[in-house]
Design an enzyme around this catalytic site. Structure first.
Site, PDB file in Angstrom:
ATOM      1  N   SER A   1      49.156  52.013  34.628  1.00  0.00           N
ATOM      2  CA  SER A   1      48.152  51.289  34.403  1.00  0.00           C
ATOM      3  C   SER A   1      46.914  51.910  33.705  1.00  0.00           C
ATOM      4  O   SER A   1      46.852  53.132  33.667  1.00  0.00           O
ATOM      5  CB  SER A   1      47.786  51.060  35.889  1.00  0.00           C
ATOM      6  OG  SER A   1      46.243  50.344  35.874  1.00  0.00           O
TER       7      SER A   1
ATOM      8  N   TYR B   1      44.842  54.395  44.086  1.00  0.00           N
ATOM      9  CA  TYR B   1      45.534  53.736  43.258  1.00  0.00           C
ATOM     10  C   TYR B   1      45.495  54.493  41.779  1.00  0.00           C
ATOM     11  O   TYR B   1      46.558  54.824  40.985  1.00  0.00           O
ATOM     12  CB  TYR B   1      45.043  52.293  42.903  1.00  0.00           C
ATOM     13  CG  TYR B   1      46.118  51.596  41.950  1.00  0.00           C
ATOM     14  CD1 TYR B   1      47.266  50.966  42.090  1.00  0.00           C
ATOM     15  CD2 TYR B   1      45.457  50.991  40.546  1.00  0.00           C
ATOM     16  CE1 TYR B   1      48.154  50.412  41.405  1.00  0.00           C
ATOM     17  CE2 TYR B   1      45.989  50.236  39.706  1.00  0.00           C
ATOM     18  CZ  TYR B   1      47.425  50.019  40.158  1.00  0.00           C
ATOM     19  OH  TYR B   1      48.427  49.282  39.219  1.00  0.00           O
TER      20      TYR B   1
END
Length: 699
Positions: A577, A590
C-alpha cells in the site's frame, strides 16, 4: 421411441431434442457428434470424425448437388458446432480419384480438398475427408472406442473381427489415414456389400446409417458387441495384466507423494519448454501401473495414432519405490535425472533412426506420460487441457491394452509407422496453425484473497494472459463463486488461512496436484484497520501483522522451496500500500504492516536473485470501488480521519492524486501483470498504482 439400454456405452439420444431439430440433417449430425463425444469410452477429445451428406442448391447452377459435411481439421466432435465443419461437393471429392498418383501423392491430395469446397465458411478439411467421401452413406461415424481399438490392435485382429460380428463387419489392415485408405474402405464395401461397418487395423471403427439416429444406434451396437466380447474374455482369463506386482499406497499418501514429486518432475520435463502437469490415480490407472505386465507393455507404446500423437511413443516408468522418502528433494532429483536423460536419448535415437529427408526438426524429447507404480500417473504438456487430454488418451490406451491382451495379444504400431504419423508434414502444418501462446501460458499462479475484490481481479488478469490460477481465500463460498467464472482447465481453488502454515501448505499441495507446481505467487489477502494509537489494541496489531507480514513470510518461504525444486525461477508479488511509504493519521498498525511487507520484499529480492526468483511490490491507494477492505470499518475510519463522509471517499481519493483518477481493482491487476508478464528483468521494485501521489514517490 423405445429408449435403448446398453451395458458398456451410454445411450444419450434425446428424442425431444432431436424433434426440435426437425429435418435439419446437419443439425442432427452435429447433435449426434456431440453426444458421441460426451462418452470417453467412444472417442476422446479431438479424436474421431463424423459426417453427413445432404442435397443442396449449387449457388452457380441452381441445380441440386450432394454436399458432405464433416468435422474440420483439429476439431472435437464432443464440442462440434457449425463453425467447426467443412462442406464439400461430394462429386468433386470423388473425382479426385482421377488425379490421385498413389501413396507418394497423399500430401498433395489434401491441398486439392480445397477445390471441392461448397461452403465458403468451411474449416480446413481434415485428412479423414476422403474416408467419408468415398463411402456412399448419408451419415458416417469414424470413432476410436477403446473396445474397438482393442480388437483392431489384437494379434489376429481380422480373425477376431469375424468371430465377433461374422460377415456383418469388414476389416482393413493398418494404413496411415489419407486418400488411399479411403479407396481401401470403398474396396472393402464393394467386396462385402451389406456390411454395417469396417474395423481399421490398429486404428478404429467406421459405421454408418441412413439417418443420424440409425448411424448413432449402429455405432453403439457395434461398440457394445465388442465390449461384451472383451468382458467375457477377461472373466475367462481371471487376471488382468498378469496380476498385481506392486501394492498401491493409500489414497491420501498417494496424493502427498504426488504433490511432493510434481515440482521435480515438472522441472525435469521443462528442460526445453515449461510444462503444466496433471495427476491421476484412478482404479484403471492403478491396475495397469501396478501390474506384472507393465514392464512388457509400456515400452511397446500405443496403437491408435490419436493416442501416441498426444502421449508420445511411450511413457517413462519411474523406478522409485513407494517407500521412498521424497522430503529430500535434492536426493530425489539425483535419482530421477538419469531416467530422464535416458528417455531423452532414446527419443533422439528413435528420431534419428526413423527420420526422412524432409522430416520436421526433432520436437521436445521429454516424456509426456510418467508412471510411478503404487502412486499414480503424471502427464506434462503445454497447458492444462493438453496435459489432461494426454492423460485421458493414455487411459484409453490402457483400456486398449487390457482388451487386446484378453482377446489374444496386444500389438503396437511399428516404430517407423508411428514416426511417420508423429512427424507427418500435415501434422506439422497443423501445429504451425495453432494460435500464438499468451504471455503467461505455461505458468501457474497462486493468488491469496482471490474470493473477490483486488485478488479476484488479479486472478482474472493472470488467467486472461494465459496462466493457470489457484484461488485462495478464507471464505469457501466466495471461492466457489469465483472459481465458477473460469472455463474448464483454467482455475482451481483452495481454502487458505494465510496465518496458518499448514493451511498454506495445503494450498500449495493443491497447486502442485492440479497443475504441477507454482510460478507466480501474489499475496493479495489483507485487511485494514484505521485507528488512532490509543484505540489500536494488541489484537488489532497482531491480526495485521499475522495476515500481512507473517502470511507473506510463510507464503514466500514455502513458494521458494517449490520454485527451487522446479528450477524454473518464479515471481512473488506483494500487494502492499501507499501507506507503507507515507505517514498518515490514525494508521500506525496498518502502515507499519505494509512497510514491513515492502521491506521484506526487498530482502527477499536480494536473497533470491540467484534462483531467478523475482520479488516485487505493487502499492495500491484509494481502491474503494470493488475492494473488500472498504466493506467494513476501514472506510468509516478513513472518512473520519479526513473529516468527510464515507460516500465522499471515492471523489476525495480521486481528487488528491495527480491524475485525478479513481483507482479500480483492475488497475492493480494490470500492475501485477506488468511485474510478472512484461518486466522480466525487474526485481526488488515497487510499482505505485495510485494515480500519482507525490508523497509516495519511492525516490
Amino acid at each position: 421411441m423405445t429408449v435403448k439400454t446398453y451395458n458398456y456405452v451410454d445411450y444419450l439420444w434425446d428424442e425431444a431434442k432431436a424433434l426440435e431439430l426437425g429435418d435439419d440433417q446437419v443439425a442432427l449430425f452435429l447433435y449426434r457428434s456431440n453426444i458421441l463425444g460426451a462418452d470417453l469410452r467412444i472417442t476422446n477429445y479431438g479424436g474421431g470424425n463424423t459426417s453427413c451428406k445432404t442435397i443442396e442448391k449449387d449457388p452457380l447452377t441452381n441445380e441440386d448437388v450432394e454436399v458432405m459435411w464433416i468435422k474440420g481439421s483439429g476439431g472435437d466432435i464432443g464440442t462440434l458446432t457449425k463453425k467447426g465443419i467443412a462442406g464439400l461437393y461430394t462429386d468433386r471429392l470423388r473425382n479426385l480419384k482421377n488425379v490421385y498418383g498413389g501413396l507418394d501423392d497423399e500430401d498433395r491430395m489434401v491441398g486439392l480438398f480445397n477445390h471441392c469446397i461448397y461452403d465458403l465458411e468451411s474449416k480446413a478439411p481434415s485428412i479423414d475427408t476422403p474416408l467419408h467421401g468415398l463411402l456412399p452413406f448419408k451419415h458416417i461415424d469414424h470413432l476410436h472406442p477403446d473396445a474397438l481399438i482393442a480388437v483392431a490392435a489384437a494379434k489376429d485382429s481380422e480373425k477376431v473381427t469375424k468371430e465377433i460380428w461374422g460377415d456383418t463387419m469388414g476389416w482393413v489392415p493398418w494404413q496411415r489415414p489419407g486418400f488411399d485408405l479411403g479407396l481401401q474402405l470403398e474396396k472393402c464395401l464393394d467386396e462385402n456389400p451389406g456390411i454395417r461397418g469396417i474395423v481399421l487395423g490398429s486404428h478404429g471403427l467406421f459405421t454408418w446409417g441412413d439417418t443420424s439416429y440409425d448411424c448413432y444406434l449402429n455405432s453403439l451396437e457395434v461398440i457394445e458387441m465388442a465390449s461384451a466380447y472383451i468382458d467375457k474374455k477377461i472373466k475367462e482369463n481371471g487376471t488382468v495384466f498378469g496380476g498385481q506386482k506392486v501394492k498401491s499406497l493409500p489414497k491420501e499418501q498417494r496424493s502427498q507423494k504426488a504433490a511432493q514429486l510434481m515440482p521435480l518432475l515438472r522441472g525435469l520435463c521443462s528442460s526445453e519448454n515449461r510444462m503444466i502437469g496433471h495427476f491421476t490415480d484412478s482404479d484403471v490407472v492403478m491396475q495397469y501401473i501396478n501390474s506384472h505386465d507393465l514392464e512388457r507393455l509400456a515400452p511397446m507404446g500405443t496403437s491408435c495414432p490419436d493416442h501416441f500423437l498426444r502421449t508420445k511413443i511411450q511413457p517413462l516408468v519411474l523406478t522409485l519405490d513407494t517407500s521412498e522418502d521424497l522430503s529430500d528433494a535434492g536426493k530425489v532429483l539425483e535419482k530421477l535425472k538419469p531416467a530422464f536423460e535416458q528417455y531423452r536419448q532414446e527419443y533422439k535415437d528413435y528420431y534419428e533412426t526413423c527420420k526422412r529427408d524432409n522430416s520436421p526438426a526433432m520436437r521436445d524429447p521429454n516424456p509426456v506420460i510418467i508412471i510411478y507404480p503404487g502412486v499414480g500417473m503424471f502427464s506434462f504438456a503445454k497447458n492444462k487441457q493438453t496435459t489432461r487430454v494426454a492423460s485421458e488418451f493414455y487411459i484409453n490406451a490402457i483400456n486398449v491394452m487390457r482388451g487386446a491382451e484378453a482377446i489374444t495379444e496386444y500389438t503396437s504400431l511399428p516404430r517407423q509407422e508411428a514416426f511417420d504419423i508423429e512427424y507427418w508434414l500435415l501434422e506439422e502444418a497443423k501445429l504451425q496453425r495453432m494460435p500464438k501462446e499468451k504471455p503467461l501460458s505455461r505458468k501457474v499462479a497462486l493468488v491469496t484473497g482471490a474470493g473477490g475484490g483486488i485478488g479476484k481481479a488479479i486472478a482474472d488478469k493472470l488467467a486472461e494472459q494465459g496462466a493457470n490460477v489457484v484461488l485462495t481465500d478464507i471464505a469457501e463460498d466466495r471461492l466457489v463463486e469465483a472459481n465458477a467464472s473460469y472455463a474448464r482447465d483454467v482455475a482451481s481453488y483452495a481454502v487458505c488461512d494465510v496465518t496458518n502454515s499448514d493451511s498454506i501448505a495445503k494450498a500449495y499441495e493443491k497447486a502442485c496436484l492440479e497443475f504441477g507446481g507454482v510460478d507466480i505467487v501474489v499475496h493479495s489477502a489483507g485487511l485494514a484497520i484505521s485507528k488512532p494509537i490509543e484505540e489500536t489494541t494488541e489484537k488489532d496489531w497482531d491480526l495485521l501483522q499475522n495476515v500481512l507480514v507473517k502470511g507473506q513470510f510463510e507464503l514466500a518461504k514455502q513458494a521458494v522451496a517449490i520454485m527451487r525444486n522446479q528450477g524454473l525461477g518464479g515471481d512473488f508479488i506483494s500487494i502492499a500500500s501507499k501507506n507503507g511509504l507515507v505517514s498518515g493519521p490514525n494508521n500506525v498498525g496498518y502502515g507499519t504492516s505494509k512497510a514491513a511487507q515492502q521491506h521484506m520484499s526487498r530482502l527477499l529480492a536480494a536473497e533470491l536473485g540467484k534462483d531467478k526468483i523475482r520479488v516485487n511490490v505493487v502499492n495500491p491507494d484509494g481502491v474503494i470501488v470493488g475492494s473488500k477492505i472498504w466493506e467494513g470499518d476501514w472506510a468509516e475510519g478513513r472518512a473520519k480521519a479526513y473529516g468527510i463522509t464515507v460516500d465522499e471517499l471515492p471523489a476525495h481519493y480521486a481528487k488528491r492524486n495527480l491524475l485525478n483518477e479513481i483507482i479500480y481493482p483492475e488497475d492493480i491487476a494490470n500492475g501485477v501483470f506488468a511485474c510478472v508478464g512484461l518486466l522480466d528483468k525487474t526485481t526488488g521494485n515497487i510499482i505505485n498504482v495510485d494515480g500519482g501521489m507525490a508523497n509516495a514517490f519511492v525516490r
